[in-house]
Scaffold this motif. Structure first.
Motif, PDB file in Angstrom:
ATOM      1  N   VAL A   5       0.629  -1.528  -0.363  1.00 20.61           N
ATOM      2  CA  VAL A   5      -0.319  -0.083   0.152  1.00 20.61           C
ATOM      3  C   VAL A   5       1.181   1.329  -0.035  1.00 20.61           C
ATOM      4  O   VAL A   5       0.432   2.389  -0.575  1.00 20.61           O
ATOM      5  N   GLU A   6       2.066   1.392   0.890  1.00 15.53           N
ATOM      6  CA  GLU A   6       3.202   2.357   0.957  1.00 15.53           C
ATOM      7  C   GLU A   6       2.953   2.351  -0.601  1.00 15.53           C
ATOM      8  O   GLU A   6       4.024   3.665  -0.798  1.00 15.53           O
ATOM      9  N   MET A   7       3.604   1.654  -1.691  1.00 17.26           N
ATOM     10  CA  MET A   7       4.351   1.775  -2.555  1.00 17.26           C
ATOM     11  C   MET A   7       3.305   2.198  -3.734  1.00 17.26           C
ATOM     12  O   MET A   7       3.702   2.307  -4.768  1.00 17.26           O
TER      13      MET A   7
ATOM     14  N   VAL B 199      -0.533   7.614  -2.014  1.00 14.40           N
ATOM     15  CA  VAL B 199       0.113   6.947  -0.620  1.00 14.40           C
ATOM     16  C   VAL B 199       1.396   8.183  -0.502  1.00 14.40           C
ATOM     17  O   VAL B 199       1.789   8.827   0.625  1.00 14.40           O
ATOM     18  N   ILE B 200       2.840   7.558  -2.156  1.00 16.09           N
ATOM     19  CA  ILE B 200       3.634   8.194  -1.873  1.00 16.09           C
ATOM     20  C   ILE B 200       3.749  10.004  -1.893  1.00 16.09           C
ATOM     21  O   ILE B 200       4.913  11.195  -1.186  1.00 16.09           O
TER      22      ILE B 200
ATOM     23  N   SER C 147       8.939   9.857   5.622  1.00 17.79           N
ATOM     24  CA  SER C 147       9.112   8.228   5.666  1.00 17.79           C
ATOM     25  C   SER C 147      10.590   8.118   5.370  1.00 17.79           C
ATOM     26  O   SER C 147      10.822   8.925   4.490  1.00 17.79           O
ATOM     27  N   SER C 148      11.629   7.658   5.756  1.00 20.19           N
ATOM     28  CA  SER C 148      13.192   7.100   5.240  1.00 20.19           C
ATOM     29  C   SER C 148      12.877   6.629   3.697  1.00 20.19           C
ATOM     30  O   SER C 148      14.578   7.095   3.527  1.00 20.19           O
ATOM     31  N   HIS C 149      11.704   6.213   3.118  1.00 14.85           N
ATOM     32  CA  HIS C 149      12.356   5.277   2.496  1.00 14.85           C
ATOM     33  C   HIS C 149      12.339   6.345   0.760  1.00 14.85           C
ATOM     34  O   HIS C 149      11.308   6.208   0.029  1.00 14.85           O
ATOM     35  N   LEU C 150      11.513   7.376   1.428  1.00  5.89           N
ATOM     36  CA  LEU C 150      11.603   8.561   0.274  1.00  5.89           C
ATOM     37  C   LEU C 150      12.337   8.931   0.279  1.00  5.89           C
ATOM     38  O   LEU C 150      13.213   9.773   1.439  1.00  5.89           O
TER      39      LEU C 150
END
Length: 206
Positions: free
Chosen positions: A91-93, A97-98, A167-170
């Motif tokens: 869902v976060e991808m 949401v991004i 968020s750290s993944h972005l």
């Protein structure tokens, strides 16, 4: 494009939590729909607790239909990874949401609006599907010709940047208004204003 017929915070009324501001937005704190009202009621059963936790998660990802929610959950259960981590990564991808996590929009509903109008580019190509799954190292940017939407995003960004948890993944470049997706996040990498035991909600579908 489907039109939202109810106020975006109306989903908060259904949540059986003391803190109901599901997205943690400043605007929501002043609304009646997010306020907790003390009522005499029987204690929730184990099923009731699972359902309430699931509703909190479903309300956060408000653009997800029940059908899509179940499809993603089935994929997560079949995965060899932890069910919750896999579900969150799916869902976060999502593109909508991004955009919300990057603070470019004030709500997931507004992210859907931008995507439907073709304002968002993924790897320099316009995308009209908010359900599009973004891959690692994809680059998301804005079509600058759409000045009306671009100015709206800048206005939202100025307000959101000091009030939002990132968020750290972005990797986000606010000068060029670009987002680079570094990896698929796990549950521990993302923030939810409403605290609950999300690790067990999938048992509702077993």
């Amino acid at each position: 494009m489907t039109k939202r017929l109810t106020a975006k915070f109306s989903v908060c009324k259904k949540l059986k939590k003391k803190y109901k501001n599901v997205w943690g937005l400043n605007k929501g704190d002043s609304l009646r729909s997010t306020h907790y009202t003390q009522k005499k009621r029987k204690g929730l059963s184990s099923f009731g607790h699972l359902l309430n936790t699931k509703q909190c998660l479903k309300a956060y990802y408000c653009n997800l239909t029940e059908k899509t929610f179940k499809i993603l959950l089935r994929k997560s259960i079949k995965s060899s990874l932890n069910t919750l981590d896999k579900f969150i990564s799916l869902v976060e991808m999502r593109l909508d949401v991004i955009l919300f996590r990057a603070a470019f929009v004030s709500s997931l509903y507004k992210a859907r609006q931008l995507i439907n109008h073709g304002v968002i580019l993924v790897n320099s190509k316009p995308v009209f599907n908010m359900n599009k799954k973004i891959a690692q190292y994809d680059i998301i940017e804005f079509r600058c010709k759409e000045k009306q939407f671009y100015d709206q995003v800048l206005s939202d960004l100025k307000f959101n940047i000091n009030t939002r948890s990132f968020s750290s993944h972005l990797e986000i470049d606010y000068r060029t208004m670009r987002i680079l997706v570094l990896w698929e996040p796990k549950f521990s990498n993302v923030y939810y204003p409403i605290k609950a035991d999300y690790s067990t909600f999938y048992r509702l579908y077993k």
